[in-house]
Design an enzyme around this catalytic site. Structure first.
Site, PDB file in Angstrom:
ATOM      1  N   GLN A 114     -20.809  28.659 -31.166  1.00  0.00           N
ATOM      2  CA  GLN A 114     -21.218  29.413 -29.977  1.00  0.00           C
ATOM      3  C   GLN A 114     -19.963  30.004 -29.352  1.00  0.00           C
ATOM      4  O   GLN A 114     -19.099  29.267 -28.869  1.00  0.00           O
ATOM      5  CB  GLN A 114     -21.906  28.446 -29.017  1.00  0.00           C
ATOM      6  N   SER A 117     -17.255  30.939 -24.226  1.00  0.00           N
ATOM      7  CA  SER A 117     -16.137  30.700 -23.302  1.00  0.00           C
ATOM      8  C   SER A 117     -14.879  31.453 -23.703  1.00  0.00           C
ATOM      9  O   SER A 117     -14.586  31.608 -24.893  1.00  0.00           O
ATOM     10  CB  SER A 117     -15.801  29.209 -23.254  1.00  0.00           C
ATOM     11  N   SER A 151     -16.497  24.881 -30.462  1.00  0.00           N
ATOM     12  CA  SER A 151     -16.742  23.689 -31.288  1.00  0.00           C
ATOM     13  C   SER A 151     -17.133  24.095 -32.701  1.00  0.00           C
ATOM     14  O   SER A 151     -17.962  24.998 -32.887  1.00  0.00           O
ATOM     15  CB  SER A 151     -17.881  22.858 -30.693  1.00  0.00           C
ATOM     16  N   GLU A 234     -28.839  24.495 -24.752  1.00  0.00           N
ATOM     17  CA  GLU A 234     -27.662  23.642 -24.880  1.00  0.00           C
ATOM     18  C   GLU A 234     -27.758  22.458 -23.931  1.00  0.00           C
ATOM     19  O   GLU A 234     -27.450  21.331 -24.278  1.00  0.00           O
ATOM     20  CB  GLU A 234     -26.401  24.464 -24.571  1.00  0.00           C
TER      21      GLU A 234
HETATM   22  C1  LIG Z   1     -15.699  19.346 -25.864  1.00  0.00           C
HETATM   23  C2  LIG Z   1     -15.992  20.756 -25.446  1.00  0.00           C
HETATM   24  C3  LIG Z   1     -16.667  21.599 -26.310  1.00  0.00           C
HETATM   25  C4  LIG Z   1     -16.928  22.925 -25.948  1.00  0.00           C
HETATM   26  N1  LIG Z   1     -17.557  23.739 -26.852  1.00  0.00           N
HETATM   27  C5  LIG Z   1     -17.781  25.035 -26.536  1.00  0.00           C
HETATM   28  C6  LIG Z   1     -18.366  25.921 -27.499  1.00  0.00           C
HETATM   29  O1  LIG Z   1     -18.685  25.526 -28.635  1.00  0.00           O
HETATM   30  N2  LIG Z   1     -18.531  27.224 -27.156  1.00  0.00           N
HETATM   31  C7  LIG Z   1     -18.186  27.702 -25.921  1.00  0.00           C
HETATM   32  O2  LIG Z   1     -18.397  28.897 -25.682  1.00  0.00           O
HETATM   33  N3  LIG Z   1     -17.619  26.892 -24.991  1.00  0.00           N
HETATM   34  C8  LIG Z   1     -17.401  25.573 -25.266  1.00  0.00           C
HETATM   35  N4  LIG Z   1     -16.817  24.736 -24.332  1.00  0.00           N
HETATM   36  C9  LIG Z   1     -16.338  25.308 -23.060  1.00  0.00           C
HETATM   37  C10 LIG Z   1     -17.141  24.888 -21.837  1.00  0.00           C
HETATM   38  O3  LIG Z   1     -18.373  25.565 -21.776  1.00  0.00           O
HETATM   39  C11 LIG Z   1     -16.257  25.180 -20.603  1.00  0.00           C
HETATM   40  O4  LIG Z   1     -15.131  24.313 -20.677  1.00  0.00           O
HETATM   41  C12 LIG Z   1     -16.992  24.945 -19.310  1.00  0.00           C
HETATM   42  O5  LIG Z   1     -18.020  25.881 -19.129  1.00  0.00           O
HETATM   43  C13 LIG Z   1     -16.021  25.001 -18.094  1.00  0.00           C
HETATM   44  O6  LIG Z   1     -15.255  26.148 -18.120  1.00  0.00           O
HETATM   45  P1  LIG Z   1     -13.659  26.063 -17.982  1.00  0.00           P
HETATM   46  O7  LIG Z   1     -13.161  25.040 -18.940  1.00  0.00           O
HETATM   47  O8  LIG Z   1     -13.113  27.446 -18.082  1.00  0.00           O
HETATM   48  O9  LIG Z   1     -13.388  25.490 -16.526  1.00  0.00           O
HETATM   49  P2  LIG Z   1     -13.359  26.325 -15.163  1.00  0.00           P
HETATM   50  O10 LIG Z   1     -14.537  27.246 -15.120  1.00  0.00           O
HETATM   51  O11 LIG Z   1     -12.000  26.914 -14.999  1.00  0.00           O
HETATM   52  O12 LIG Z   1     -13.602  25.182 -14.104  1.00  0.00           O
HETATM   53  C14 LIG Z   1     -12.534  24.351 -13.585  1.00  0.00           C
HETATM   54  C15 LIG Z   1     -13.124  23.423 -12.526  1.00  0.00           C
HETATM   55  O13 LIG Z   1     -13.617  24.208 -11.420  1.00  0.00           O
HETATM   56  C16 LIG Z   1     -14.977  23.905 -11.148  1.00  0.00           C
HETATM   57  N5  LIG Z   1     -15.686  25.124 -10.727  1.00  0.00           N
HETATM   58  C17 LIG Z   1     -15.600  26.343 -11.310  1.00  0.00           C
HETATM   59  N6  LIG Z   1     -16.416  27.235 -10.663  1.00  0.00           N
HETATM   60  C18 LIG Z   1     -17.022  26.540  -9.664  1.00  0.00           C
HETATM   61  C19 LIG Z   1     -17.986  26.882  -8.657  1.00  0.00           C
HETATM   62  N7  LIG Z   1     -18.470  28.131  -8.539  1.00  0.00           N
HETATM   63  N8  LIG Z   1     -18.398  25.896  -7.814  1.00  0.00           N
HETATM   64  C20 LIG Z   1     -17.919  24.620  -7.901  1.00  0.00           C
HETATM   65  N9  LIG Z   1     -16.985  24.249  -8.842  1.00  0.00           N
HETATM   66  C21 LIG Z   1     -16.558  25.184  -9.705  1.00  0.00           C
HETATM   67  C22 LIG Z   1     -15.534  23.390 -12.458  1.00  0.00           C
HETATM   68  O14 LIG Z   1     -16.652  22.549 -12.262  1.00  0.00           O
HETATM   69  C23 LIG Z   1     -14.328  22.613 -13.008  1.00  0.00           C
HETATM   70  O15 LIG Z   1     -14.277  21.328 -12.443  1.00  0.00           O
HETATM   71  C24 LIG Z   1     -16.542  23.401 -24.662  1.00  0.00           C
HETATM   72  C25 LIG Z   1     -15.874  22.540 -23.775  1.00  0.00           C
HETATM   73  C26 LIG Z   1     -15.606  21.235 -24.154  1.00  0.00           C
HETATM   74  C27 LIG Z   1     -14.888  20.337 -23.176  1.00  0.00           C
END
Ligand SMILES: Cc1cc2nc3c(=O)[nH]c(=O)nc-3n(C[C@H](O)[C@H](O)[C@H](O)COP(=O)(O)OP(=O)(O)OC[C@H]3O[C@@H](n4cnc5c(N)ncnc54)[C@H](O)[C@@H]3O)c2cc1C
Length: 401
Positions: A114, A117, A151, A234
């Site tokens: 997928q 991100s 992933s 998901e």
């Molecule tokens: C093990 C793992 C597997 C993954 N696999 C995939 C995959 O296969 N494909 C894919 O596309 N993505 C994947 N992801 C990505 C995942 O979807 C993102 O990590 C997740 O959506 C958070 O985005 P970010 O890491 O950019 O954090 P950020 O969006 O930068 O968030 C940082 C912090 O700020 C908080 N925050 C952000 N916006 C707000 C808001 N509006 N209100 C309150 N709090 C907020 C968040 O909760 C978090 O605590 C994976 C992540 C992990 C850890």
């Protein structure tokens, strides 16, 4: 939907499948292919898509009967394909796309990833910057950009990609979804090591990657609707997969407590916590059953977000509890080599408690963080005032980043 396919009818089709392909003597992929051809992949869809036009409420019966006979679980071979991109193809794919992609997805011959991100678009995935532009008027597409945390991209043959096709409109309106061939020229996959030591996810670079217009999923500009159906599936998939013991929800927690008591490490506080976690696991299982019934129609409801939130917060607490029961021994990490799992879900062996604990920390991030899920539940389910959105109605290219 056919009203004629009864539970009894489906049961006898399952039994015929098991008799013709005994799971113990059949290669898992061959078995899964035969299951698809028998219309037992997703029972509520048509025969060409691996179904029987049956009531979706009958799917759990098929799953239970196959599991009891030791049949291979397709999720194990292709978690993202089965949990997320398969249901999205069923809802949004053309007949041609469904014919080309569903069967190898179901058998695990084509693992899916997928590609949503990006480095600056995780929670705010609709703000993503990967560009898809037409290669000539009305022709195929050229993709440029970067994805992250993908992933199983190192195992994947296909990816469901969300890209920006129109920067001049507000962020949600300018997105389009595509099926990409992960072996195409210009796709580069690099491992990212997690704190467990494993590199289960990756960063993926796209440099002038060509995608046929026939591999566009949904209409141009309708990518957010496609992505939303993937994300909802998901949440059901992740929330429902966690916290299950071998003999029912929470069973592993009770067994671990029993073992600790036999070692002399039991006490009233730990017993109380085991039972509290067991209750949580069982409540989540009931929510999962409701969410799965919605998901089976390709339209998961808000239960998906409830389940993802409660299921993953539970899995973190359960992993911490299991580690705590081990005392000092729980702090030892026997192995910290970088590995890249060659079978989704880390092969056949169970992870040790320390690794499970470390991996569990990601559960409340992947597939939408707990904070974002609380926002969704507050706004969409409870009708509370919305989050602050400074980019609302602003063309994507004018939003500072
Ligand atoms: C093990 C793992 C597997 C993954 N696999 C995939 C995959 O296969 N494909 C894919 O596309 N993505 C994947 N992801 C990505 C995942 O979807 C993102 O990590 C997740 O959506 C958070 O985005 P970010 O890491 O950019 O954090 P950020 O969006 O930068 O968030 C940082 C912090 O700020 C908080 N925050 C952000 N916006 C707000 C808001 N509006 N209100 C309150 N709090 C907020 C968040 O909760 C978090 O605590 C994976 C992540 C992990 C850890």
């Amino acid at each position: 939907m056919s009203q004629t396919m009864t539970a009894q009818g489906l049961t006898s089709i399952v039994d015929d499948l098991l008799a013709a392909h005994p799971p113990a003597a059949t290669d898992p992929r061959t078995f899964l292919g035969a299951r698809f051809d028998a219309g037992l992949a997703w029972v509520w869809v048509g025969r060409d898509d691996g179904g029987r036009d049956a009531d979706p409420a009958l799917q759990p019966l098929v799953e239970a009967r196959l599991a009891a006979a030791g049949a291979p679980a397709p999720f194990r071979y292709n978690p993202i394909g089965i949990g997320m991109t398969g249901p999205t193809l069923l809802s949004h794919g053309t007949a041609q796309q469904r014919t080309a992609y569903l069967r190898p997805l179901f058998t695990g011959e084509e693992v899916w990833s997928q590609l949503f991100s990006e480095p600056s678009a995780g929670s705010d995935v609709a703000g993503l910057a990967t560009r898809a532009r037409r290669d000539g008027a009305g022709g195929d597409w050229i993709i440029d950009g970067q994805k992250v945390w993908t992933s199983f991209a190192h195992l994947a043959r296909r990816g469901l990609l969300l890209a920006r096709t129109d920067p001049s409109v507000p962020k949600h309106a300018g997105l389009t979804a595509f099926v990409v061939d992960m072996a195409a020229p210009g796709v580069q996959v690099r491992p990212l090591r997690q704190m467990t030591g494993e590199a289960e996810f990756n960063e993926v670079f796209f440099t002038e990657v060509q995608v046929r217009d026939a591999d566009r999923l949904g209409a141009v500009g309708d990518g957010w609707r496609v992505a939303t159906s993937t994300l909802m599936n998901e949440r059901v998939s992740l929330g429902g997969a966690l916290g299950r013991g071998d003999s029912g929800p929470g069973a592993a927690l009770l067994a671990a407590y029993r073992e600790a008591s036999e070692r002399g490490d039991g006490n009233a506080v730990r017993r109380d916590e085991a039972v509290r976690l067991w209750i949580e696991a069982n409540v989540n299982a009931l929510t999962a059953a409701r969410a799965a019934a919605g998901g089976a129609r390709g339209r998961p409801g808000p239960e998906g977000s409830v389940l993802k939130l409660t299921g993953t917060e539970h899995s973190k607490r359960a992993a911490a509890y299991l580690l705590d029961l081990l005392g000092n021994a729980g702090a030892l990490i026997p192995e910290y080599r970088m590995t890249r799992p060659d079978l989704p879900l880390g092969g056949d062996g169970p992870r040790d408690a320390a690794q499970m604990f470390l991996r569990s920390r990601a559960n409340t991030i992947e597939g939408g963080t707990s904070q974002i899920l609380r926002n969704i539940l507050g706004e969409r389910v409870l009708g509370l005032p919305g989050d602050v959105r400074v980019d609302k109605g602003v063309p994507w290219r004018d939003v500072p980043r």
